[in-house]
Design an enzyme around this catalytic site. Structure first.
Site, PDB file in Angstrom:
ATOM      1  CB  THR A 128       1.528 -40.082  47.628  1.00 10.77           C
ATOM      2  OG1 THR A 128       0.253 -40.161  47.034  1.00 10.77           O
ATOM      3  CG2 THR A 128       2.064 -41.493  47.748  1.00 10.77           C
ATOM      4  CG  ASP A 129      -3.690 -38.752  48.384  1.00  2.69           C
ATOM      5  OD1 ASP A 129      -2.896 -39.151  47.498  1.00  2.69           O
ATOM      6  OD2 ASP A 129      -4.753 -38.158  48.110  1.00  2.69           O
ATOM      7  CD  GLU A 130      -1.667 -42.158  43.981  1.00  6.70           C
ATOM      8  OE1 GLU A 130      -1.644 -43.300  43.513  1.00  6.70           O
ATOM      9  OE2 GLU A 130      -1.420 -41.138  43.317  1.00  6.70           O
ATOM     10  CE1 TYR A 154       4.486 -42.896  43.528  1.00  9.38           C
ATOM     11  CE2 TYR A 154       2.083 -42.801  43.698  1.00  9.38           C
ATOM     12  CZ  TYR A 154       3.328 -42.231  43.896  1.00  9.38           C
ATOM     13  OH  TYR A 154       3.418 -40.975  44.466  1.00  9.38           O
ATOM     14  CE  LYS A 158       6.327 -41.707  47.948  1.00 14.61           C
ATOM     15  NZ  LYS A 158       7.579 -40.915  47.966  1.00 14.61           N
TER      16      LYS A 158
END
Ligand code: NAD
Length: 346
Positions: A128-130, A154, A158
């Site tokens: 994810t870009d997060e 989260y 990741k």
């Protein structure tokens, strides 16, 4: 190709598995069937001898090794994860377990299996870009080499899994690729996430709770485009590399919710205007203000770009949720009532 999928009953995994099956591949889907799983999304493939689902936890090394031995995959697409930022604020342990330990287990099993077999092989990590953290208003989109700065449990879990994937590529030569995608939307997304939460609440005539001022900016990508990007990177990406994937459609959350309201107005004019149901609630703790990715690399190297224009994709998504009420109404009765999550941090 024999594709070993993890999390193929989740929102992203379902779209990837369906795409790989439509392209004639064999898919074995290992999924723990958590609250977020939708095995019925792949119902149409249940009778096919090219699709199999195995209920199992990716943290269970013995189980995972036996799946590799039995299925003998040509590649792995790793999409199993705990995926809700709000739930990660309520309790991070399961996120570290699945996203970190589970990724470690998959990498180790993949490495052992790869050592035994000959020929081409790929381990694709869906991320994810997060992991890159929050951007300011004028900042350019993150590049693949941008430093990590995760802000939620989260995103941290990741980010940690991404580091493992890189290390297994560097240290053991495992042929890994990673994609970092922006927010995806589309059918079969669990109704705790922004788009389906607003559609389902709007359809039930409930208030539409928007965090803070609703000015947090996200980039939006249809799940079918996300799945196609994963396929393109899996099949044509350079080993050891990471690719950003995005929809080039940045919007503040409040605008997304207004667009959903407009769609609902068309379908349910008796309740129009749905916008009056928007209510601003206390913001999420450490709420990242903006995510955006620079997708130059995937376009210039692999010629991938999104096909589904956001308004068309959103309109189809609203239609889909309204036509599939029994699916999400049962979830709301048994698994998630639409309550506020992620408040325990205070
Ligand atoms: P999801 O929560 O909808 O699905 C996750 C799936 O993984 C579920 O089927 C669940 O049963 C399974 N799972 C969870 N723990 C497991 C375990 N221990 N063993 C086996 N299976 C397990 O999540 P999603 O939205 O489909 O996200 C999938 C991946 O895509 C994640 O890695 C996420 O970071 C990434 N991603 C998602 C988005 C998005 O907008 N949804 C955007 C970018 C990246």
């Amino acid at each position: 190709m024999r594709v070993l999928m993890t999390g193929g009953c989740g929102f992203i995994g379902t779209a990837i598995a369906d795409l790989m099956l439509r392209r004639g591949n064999q898919v074995l889907n290992i999924d723990k069937l958590t609250y977020a799983a939708n095995p019925s999304a792949l119902q149409g493939w249940m009778g096919s001898d090219r699709y199999r689902i195995v209920k199992g936890d990716i943290c269970d090394m013995a189980k995972v090794l036996s799946v590799f031995e039995e299925f003998q995959p040509d590649c792995v697409i790793h999409a199993a994860a705990e995926s809700s930022v709000d739930r990660s604020i309520d309790g991070a342990a399961q996120f570290l377990q699945t996203n970190f330990v589970g990724t470690y287990t998959m990498l180790e099993a993949a490495r052992h299996w790869w050592a035994k077999r000959k020929g081409t092989y790929r381990f694709h990590h869906v991320s994810t870009d997060e992991v890159f953290g929050s951007l300011g208003p004028g900042d350019p989109g993150v590049r693949e080499q941008t430093s990590y700065a995760p802000n939620s449990p989260y995103a941290a879990s990741k980010a940690a899994s991404d580091h493992l994937v890189r290390a297994w590529g560097q240290t053991y030569g495992l042929p890994v690729v990673t994609t970092h995608s922006t927010n995806s939307y589309g059918p079969w997304q669990f109704p705790e996430k922004l788009v389906p939460l607003m559609i389902t609440k709007g359809a039930e005539g409930e208030a539409l709770p928007l965090y803070g001022a609703g000015d947090n900016v996200r980039d939006w990508l249809h799940v079918a485009d996300h799945a196609e990007a994963v396929r393109v990177v899996l099949e044509h990406g350079n080993t050891g590399e990471t690719y950003n994937v995005g929809g080039s459609f940045e919007q503040p959350n409040v605008e997304i919710v207004r667009m959903i309201c407009n769609e609902l107005d068309e379908h349910m004019p008796e309740n129009a205007p749905h916008e009056r149901m928007i209510c601003h609630v206390e913001d999420r703790v450490a709420h990242d203000w903006r995510y955006a990715v620079d997708t130059t690399k995937i376009w210039s190297d692999l010629r991938w770009r999104p096909e589904i224009e956001f308004r068309r994709g959103l309109s189809r998504t609203v239609d889909w949720y309204l036509q599939n009420r029994p699916w999400w109404q049962e979830i709301r009765r048994k698994r998630y009532r639409g309550e506020r999550l992620g408040r325990k941090a205070a």
